[in-house]
Design a protein around this motif. Structure first.
Motif, PDB file in Angstrom:
ATOM      1  N   ILE A 132      15.572 -14.442 -11.329  1.00  0.00           N
ATOM      2  CA  ILE A 132      15.643 -15.128 -12.498  1.00  0.00           C
ATOM      3  C   ILE A 132      16.062 -14.128 -13.781  1.00  0.00           C
ATOM      4  N   VAL A 133      17.291 -14.383 -14.226  1.00  0.00           N
ATOM      5  CA  VAL A 133      17.714 -13.608 -15.243  1.00  0.00           C
ATOM      6  C   VAL A 133      17.676 -14.442 -16.726  1.00  0.00           C
ATOM      7  N   LYS A 134      16.909 -13.854 -17.548  1.00  0.00           N
ATOM      8  CA  LYS A 134      16.929 -14.356 -19.108  1.00  0.00           C
ATOM      9  C   LYS A 134      17.860 -13.731 -20.030  1.00  0.00           C
ATOM     10  N   PHE A 135      18.790 -14.590 -20.710  1.00  0.00           N
ATOM     11  CA  PHE A 135      19.477 -13.973 -21.704  1.00  0.00           C
ATOM     12  C   PHE A 135      18.750 -14.422 -23.117  1.00  0.00           C
ATOM     13  N   TYR A 136      19.027 -13.677 -24.016  1.00  0.00           N
ATOM     14  CA  TYR A 136      18.660 -14.186 -25.557  1.00  0.00           C
ATOM     15  C   TYR A 136      19.488 -15.223 -26.080  1.00  0.00           C
ATOM     16  N   SER A 137      20.863 -15.191 -25.764  1.00  0.00           N
ATOM     17  CA  SER A 137      21.903 -16.208 -26.214  1.00  0.00           C
ATOM     18  C   SER A 137      22.195 -17.064 -25.144  1.00  0.00           C
ATOM     19  N   ALA A 138      22.144 -18.526 -25.436  1.00  0.00           N
ATOM     20  CA  ALA A 138      22.570 -19.564 -24.357  1.00  0.00           C
ATOM     21  C   ALA A 138      24.056 -19.329 -24.002  1.00  0.00           C
ATOM     22  N   ARG A 139      24.840 -19.001 -25.083  1.00  0.00           N
ATOM     23  CA  ARG A 139      26.241 -18.859 -24.860  1.00  0.00           C
ATOM     24  C   ARG A 139      26.638 -18.015 -23.891  1.00  0.00           C
ATOM     25  N   ASP A 140      25.692 -16.602 -23.888  1.00  0.00           N
ATOM     26  CA  ASP A 140      26.048 -15.434 -22.980  1.00  0.00           C
ATOM     27  C   ASP A 140      25.748 -16.185 -21.451  1.00  0.00           C
ATOM     28  N   ALA A 141      24.525 -16.727 -21.566  1.00  0.00           N
ATOM     29  CA  ALA A 141      23.821 -17.393 -20.245  1.00  0.00           C
ATOM     30  C   ALA A 141      25.105 -18.277 -19.555  1.00  0.00           C
ATOM     31  N   SER A 142      25.672 -18.896 -20.413  1.00  0.00           N
ATOM     32  CA  SER A 142      26.758 -19.849 -19.978  1.00  0.00           C
ATOM     33  C   SER A 142      28.016 -19.227 -19.382  1.00  0.00           C
ATOM     34  N   VAL A 175      19.277   0.773  -3.909  1.00  0.00           N
ATOM     35  CA  VAL A 175      19.366   0.267  -5.169  1.00  0.00           C
ATOM     36  C   VAL A 175      18.475  -1.181  -5.135  1.00  0.00           C
ATOM     37  N   SER A 176      17.712  -1.572  -5.774  1.00  0.00           N
ATOM     38  CA  SER A 176      16.745  -2.557  -5.794  1.00  0.00           C
ATOM     39  C   SER A 176      17.654  -3.763  -6.224  1.00  0.00           C
ATOM     40  N   PRO A 177      17.141  -5.122  -5.668  1.00  0.00           N
ATOM     41  CA  PRO A 177      18.172  -6.133  -6.251  1.00  0.00           C
ATOM     42  C   PRO A 177      17.768  -6.551  -7.794  1.00  0.00           C
ATOM     43  N   GLN A 178      16.776  -6.203  -8.324  1.00  0.00           N
ATOM     44  CA  GLN A 178      16.502  -6.492  -9.643  1.00  0.00           C
ATOM     45  C   GLN A 178      17.457  -5.303 -10.583  1.00  0.00           C
ATOM     46  N   HIS A 179      17.707  -4.297 -10.091  1.00  0.00           N
ATOM     47  CA  HIS A 179      18.639  -3.141 -10.783  1.00  0.00           C
ATOM     48  C   HIS A 179      20.190  -3.960 -10.577  1.00  0.00           C
ATOM     49  N   CYS A 180      20.467  -4.434  -9.292  1.00  0.00           N
ATOM     50  CA  CYS A 180      21.761  -4.848  -9.137  1.00  0.00           C
ATOM     51  C   CYS A 180      22.129  -6.088 -10.022  1.00  0.00           C
ATOM     52  N   LEU A 181      20.839  -6.967 -10.187  1.00  0.00           N
ATOM     53  CA  LEU A 181      21.062  -8.179 -11.133  1.00  0.00           C
ATOM     54  C   LEU A 181      21.418  -7.716 -12.514  1.00  0.00           C
ATOM     55  N   PHE A 182      20.540  -6.718 -12.772  1.00  0.00           N
ATOM     56  CA  PHE A 182      20.534  -6.317 -14.226  1.00  0.00           C
ATOM     57  C   PHE A 182      21.992  -5.716 -14.666  1.00  0.00           C
ATOM     58  N   SER A 183      22.667  -4.912 -13.609  1.00  0.00           N
ATOM     59  CA  SER A 183      23.932  -4.289 -13.812  1.00  0.00           C
ATOM     60  C   SER A 183      24.895  -5.499 -13.756  1.00  0.00           C
ATOM     61  N   ALA A 184      24.817  -6.605 -13.024  1.00  0.00           N
ATOM     62  CA  ALA A 184      25.941  -7.493 -12.855  1.00  0.00           C
ATOM     63  C   ALA A 184      25.980  -8.353 -14.015  1.00  0.00           C
ATOM     64  N   PHE A 185      24.705  -8.586 -14.789  1.00  0.00           N
ATOM     65  CA  PHE A 185      24.580  -9.551 -15.703  1.00  0.00           C
ATOM     66  C   PHE A 185      24.588  -9.078 -17.040  1.00  0.00           C
ATOM     67  N   SER A 186      24.348  -7.910 -17.170  1.00  0.00           N
ATOM     68  CA  SER A 186      24.079  -7.316 -18.477  1.00  0.00           C
ATOM     69  C   SER A 186      25.553  -7.162 -19.371  1.00  0.00           C
ATOM     70  N   SER A 187      26.648  -7.142 -18.519  1.00  0.00           N
ATOM     71  CA  SER A 187      27.756  -7.162 -19.120  1.00  0.00           C
ATOM     72  C   SER A 187      28.241  -8.275 -19.806  1.00  0.00           C
ATOM     73  N   PHE A 188      27.616  -9.546 -19.852  1.00  0.00           N
ATOM     74  CA  PHE A 188      27.795 -10.635 -20.573  1.00  0.00           C
ATOM     75  C   PHE A 188      26.881 -10.701 -21.649  1.00  0.00           C
ATOM     76  N   GLY A 189      26.007  -9.772 -22.145  1.00  0.00           N
ATOM     77  CA  GLY A 189      25.224  -9.886 -23.280  1.00  0.00           C
ATOM     78  C   GLY A 189      23.819  -9.189 -23.073  1.00  0.00           C
ATOM     79  N   PRO A 190      23.259  -9.026 -23.979  1.00  0.00           N
ATOM     80  CA  PRO A 190      21.753  -8.489 -23.974  1.00  0.00           C
ATOM     81  C   PRO A 190      20.800  -9.205 -22.926  1.00  0.00           C
ATOM     82  N   LEU A 191      20.019  -8.607 -22.174  1.00  0.00           N
ATOM     83  CA  LEU A 191      19.043  -9.466 -21.488  1.00  0.00           C
ATOM     84  C   LEU A 191      17.905  -9.471 -21.782  1.00  0.00           C
TER      85      LEU A 191
END
Length: 247
Positions: free
Chosen positions: A36-46, A1-17
């Protein structure tokens, strides 16, 4: 599994990426990678930063998570989201049945600048252009928004009929995608602390075409001195599959 896929799986639970990118460390930094993970919402990123910093998400060592403050230049105007990004956000916050889009008109405007040229022959000389007027509806919130945009595609020599048809299809999809993006730019999604979503229409983004009736939009080419350039959004639109007959 690629690092990019792992990052997406870990952070997507907090909001849309919006986007996820993984890069290898510089040679002086040793083996490993950073993302580098970019969220739509600053609240989700925090929320993601607080929950993930110092924890082992998908690797042995604790993960360091911080807010990226480095920006390339000053952006005085936020670029518009592409149509598929707009759909992604709308589906997430409103649900697949919470919104719909309808094409009011999709016109071939190739050769519009050459009054003495036949439309078909002008299109084959260089490029084909389509003008789209589209309406987005959010029925539960009573909001309607319109977008108008121009799509253009190169037809090359125009000698190959298949090449011409494919260019026509590209121009149509580009016009529809830009119009959908333009319509969504006037819709504000307000995500409340309790998870509920409020919707507002941003009237400050209205364009002259918003006051036209559907009949006037369908005859947009004949409306007095409407410049096509004002409908051509900057930036490359990511093409999506649109069905011109369905909402």
């Amino acid at each position: 599994v690629s690092p990019q896929h792992c990052l997406f799986s870990a952070f997507s639970s907090f909001g849309p990426l919006h986007s996820v990118r993984a890069h290898s460390n510089a040679a002086v930094a040793g083996p490993g990678c950073y993302g580098i993970v970019k969220f739509y919402s600053a609240r989700d990123a925090s929320r993601a930063r607080r929950a993930c910093h110092g924890h082992s998400l998908f690797q042995g060592a604790p993960l360091k998570v911080c807010v990226c403050t480095k920006q390339k230049g000053l952006q005085h105007q936020t670029p518009a989201l592409s149509s598929n990004k707009c759909q992604e956000l709308a589906n997430h916050y409103l649900g697949f049945n919470g919104w719909s889009s309808r094409i009011i008109t999709l016109q071939n405007v190739s050769g519009f600048d050459g009054e003495n040229e036949e439309l078909g022959e002008s299109s084959r000389k260089g490029s084909v252009k389509f003008l789209c007027a589209l309406e987005v509806t959010l029925p539960k919130h009573g909001v309607r928004s319109r977008g108008v945009a121009l799509g253009e595609a190169d037809v090359g020599t125009g000698e190959d009929p298949l090449e011409f048809l494919m260019a026509t299809r590209r121009a149509q999809k580009l016009a529809v995608g830009k119009a959908l993006s333009g319509a969504f730019q006037k819709i504000l999604l307000v995500v409340l602390e309790n998870g509920k979503v409020a919707v507002e229409y941003d009237s400050s983004q209205e364009e002259p075409t918003d006051s036209l009736t559907e009949e006037e939009l369908k005859g947009l080419v004949q409306v007095n001195e409407l410049s096509l350039e004002q409908f051509d959004l900057e930036g490359e639109e990511v093409l999506s599959d649109f069905s011109f007959g369905d909402e």
